[in-house]
Motif scaffolding. Structure first.
Motif, short mmCIF file in Angstrom:
data_model
loop_
_atom_site.label_atom_id
_atom_site.label_comp_id
_atom_site.label_asym_id
_atom_site.label_seq_id
_atom_site.Cartn_x
_atom_site.Cartn_y
_atom_site.Cartn_z
N LEU A 284 0.67 7.66 4.22
CA LEU A 284 -0.36 6.87 4.87
C LEU A 284 0.06 5.41 4.92
CD1 LEU A 284 -3.15 6.54 6.06
CD2 LEU A 284 -4.04 6.35 3.75
N GLY A 285 0.61 4.93 3.84
CA GLY A 285 1.06 3.55 3.80
C GLY A 285 2.14 3.42 2.76
N ALA A 286 3.17 2.72 3.08
CA ALA A 286 4.23 2.49 2.11
C ALA A 286 4.32 0.99 1.89
CB ALA A 286 5.56 3.02 2.62
N ALA A 287 4.44 0.59 0.65
CA ALA A 287 4.47 -0.83 0.35
C ALA A 287 5.55 -1.11 -0.67
CB ALA A 287 3.12 -1.28 -0.20
N ALA A 288 6.02 -2.31 -0.65
CA ALA A 288 6.99 -2.76 -1.64
C ALA A 288 6.42 -3.99 -2.33
CB ALA A 288 8.31 -3.10 -0.98
N LEU A 289 6.61 -4.09 -3.61
CA LEU A 289 6.14 -5.22 -4.36
C LEU A 289 7.09 -6.38 -4.11
CD1 LEU A 289 4.08 -6.21 -6.41
CD2 LEU A 289 5.60 -5.44 -8.21
N ASP B 232 6.21 2.07 -7.98
CA ASP B 232 6.49 3.15 -7.06
C ASP B 232 5.17 3.67 -6.50
OD1 ASP B 232 7.48 5.26 -5.64
OD2 ASP B 232 7.80 6.54 -7.39
N GLU B 233 4.90 3.34 -5.24
CA GLU B 233 3.65 3.76 -4.61
C GLU B 233 3.87 4.93 -3.67
OE1 GLU B 233 1.95 0.40 -2.68
OE2 GLU B 233 1.48 -0.60 -4.53
N THR B 234 5.02 5.57 -3.70
CA THR B 234 5.33 6.61 -2.73
C THR B 234 4.46 7.84 -2.88
OG1 THR B 234 7.07 7.46 -4.16
CG2 THR B 234 7.72 5.89 -2.44
N GLY B 235 3.98 8.12 -4.09
CA GLY B 235 3.21 9.34 -4.29
C GLY B 235 1.71 9.17 -4.14
N VAL B 236 1.25 8.00 -3.82
CA VAL B 236 -0.18 7.74 -3.82
C VAL B 236 -0.90 8.43 -2.67
CG1 VAL B 236 -1.93 5.94 -3.74
CG2 VAL B 236 0.13 5.59 -5.06
N TYR B 237 -0.39 8.34 -1.45
CA TYR B 237 -1.10 8.85 -0.30
C TYR B 237 -0.34 9.95 0.44
CZ TYR B 237 -3.95 4.69 -0.86
OH TYR B 237 -4.77 3.73 -1.35
N PHE C 71 -6.77 12.90 2.24
CA PHE C 71 -8.20 13.04 2.45
C PHE C 71 -9.00 12.46 1.29
CE2 PHE C 71 -6.29 16.19 5.22
CZ PHE C 71 -6.91 15.89 6.42
N ALA C 72 -8.56 12.73 0.08
CA ALA C 72 -9.26 12.19 -1.09
C ALA C 72 -9.15 10.67 -1.13
CB ALA C 72 -8.69 12.80 -2.36
N SER C 73 -7.96 10.14 -0.86
CA SER C 73 -7.79 8.69 -0.91
C SER C 73 -8.53 8.01 0.24
CB SER C 73 -6.32 8.31 -0.90
OG SER C 73 -5.70 8.69 0.29
N ALA C 74 -8.58 8.64 1.40
CA ALA C 74 -9.32 8.06 2.53
C ALA C 74 -10.81 8.01 2.23
CB ALA C 74 -9.06 8.86 3.80
N ARG C 75 -11.34 9.07 1.62
CA ARG C 75 -12.76 9.07 1.26
C ARG C 75 -13.05 8.01 0.20
NH1 ARG C 75 -11.95 14.75 1.40
NH2 ARG C 75 -12.89 15.61 3.27
N LEU C 76 -12.15 7.89 -0.78
CA LEU C 76 -12.33 6.90 -1.83
C LEU C 76 -12.31 5.48 -1.26
CD1 LEU C 76 -12.54 6.15 -4.84
CD2 LEU C 76 -10.04 6.19 -4.92
N THR C 77 -11.34 5.21 -0.40
CA THR C 77 -11.25 3.88 0.21
C THR C 77 -12.49 3.58 1.04
OG1 THR C 77 -8.85 4.07 0.28
CG2 THR C 77 -9.86 2.43 1.74
N ARG C 78 -12.94 4.55 1.81
CA ARG C 78 -14.14 4.37 2.63
C ARG C 78 -15.35 4.08 1.75
NH1 ARG C 78 -15.80 9.67 5.53
NH2 ARG C 78 -16.51 10.09 3.43
N GLN C 79 -15.50 4.84 0.67
CA GLN C 79 -16.65 4.65 -0.22
C GLN C 79 -16.59 3.30 -0.93
OE1 GLN C 79 -19.33 6.65 -0.28
NE2 GLN C 79 -20.24 5.02 -1.50
N GLN C 80 -15.40 2.90 -1.35
CA GLN C 80 -15.27 1.61 -2.02
C GLN C 80 -15.62 0.46 -1.08
OE1 GLN C 80 -11.21 1.87 -3.37
NE2 GLN C 80 -11.82 2.50 -5.43
N ALA C 81 -15.19 0.56 0.17
CA ALA C 81 -15.52 -0.47 1.14
C ALA C 81 -17.03 -0.53 1.38
CB ALA C 81 -14.79 -0.20 2.46
N ARG C 82 -17.65 0.62 1.50
CA ARG C 82 -19.10 0.67 1.71
C ARG C 82 -19.85 0.14 0.49
NH1 ARG C 82 -19.72 5.22 5.47
NH2 ARG C 82 -18.97 4.26 7.39
N ASP C 83 -19.41 0.51 -0.70
CA ASP C 83 -20.07 0.04 -1.91
C ASP C 83 -19.99 -1.48 -2.02
OD1 ASP C 83 -20.69 2.65 -2.57
OD2 ASP C 83 -19.12 2.83 -4.11
N ALA D 230 -9.18 23.26 6.90
CA ALA D 230 -8.95 23.08 5.47
C ALA D 230 -9.64 21.82 4.94
CB ALA D 230 -7.46 23.02 5.17
N ASP D 231 -9.52 20.70 5.63
CA ASP D 231 -10.13 19.46 5.18
C ASP D 231 -10.33 18.53 6.36
OD1 ASP D 231 -11.26 17.65 3.45
OD2 ASP D 231 -9.52 17.50 2.14
N CYS D 232 -11.18 17.55 6.16
CA CYS D 232 -11.54 16.65 7.25
C CYS D 232 -12.11 15.38 6.63
CB CYS D 232 -12.60 17.35 8.12
SG CYS D 232 -13.46 16.29 9.26
#
Length: 194
Positions: A49-54, A70-75, A81-93, A143-145
């Protein structure tokens, strides 16, 4: 002049909310340590979903704790789907918290209170509609959405078995989205997650 001040206040508040959401997302990804085999799974054909370097001002030798992250395994893979929902919820909160804070200020104008209440109510409606769309799409056998709703558009990302969605798949999902949101078809985007 007073009306412009209110508009600017709302715009600045929303910008602060977006920045706060980005900061919360960054903090969450920094505290979540990827598993040891994440680097190996990132070498496969999974898309990120996104790759970043420090990036730092020096070579990192001055601060031994400033090792590269190492952020390669995060998304990767189904974690999207889990990370997108978490990010969406954090932004809304964060947005709701800022709107609530603005409404709770002493001496807040009635218009500001009304705008804050309307913003909170809109976000609650978006959250409910997104959850309903996600559940109905999953009930159709996918499977997921994850759905992302805004004032005038909707994006739905679906886990497709073959990595693509057929015209029939898009039609099914669009029917669900139109029924749940009332948005016109041209303001709805359906995408397959690879």
């Amino acid at each position: 002049m007073r009306g412009n001040w209110k508009r600017y206040t709302v715009v600045v508040t929303m910008l602060v909310l977006v920045c706060a959401a980005a900061a919360l997302n960054w903090q969450a990804t920094q505290s979540a340590a990827p598993p040891e085999d994440a680097a190996q799974s990132a070498q496969t054909d999974e898309k990120l979903l996104g790759a970043a370097a420090l990036v730092s001002g020096g070579d990192g030798a001055a601060d031994p704790a400033a090792a590269p992250v190492d952020e390669t395994g995060v998304y990767t893979g189904s974690d999207y789907f889990a990370s997108a929902r978490l990010t969406r919820q954090q932004a809304r909160d964060a947005a709701v918290a800022l709107l609530q804070q603005a409404a709770d200020e002493d001496g807040a104008a009635q218009a500001a209170l009304d705008n804050a209440a309307a913003g909170i109510q809109a976000m609650a409606q978006y959250t409910m509609a997104e959850a309903q769309i996600e559940n109905l799409v999953a009930a159709k056998g996918y499977a997921d959405c994850v759905a992302f709703m805004s004032e005038d558009s909707l994006s739905v990302v679906v886990s497709a078995p073959e990595g693509t969605l057929s015209g029939e798949d898009v039609a099914k999902i669009t029917d669900i989205a139109v029924a749940e949101t009332g948005y016109p078809v041209d303001s709805i985007k359906i995408m397959a997650a690879n």
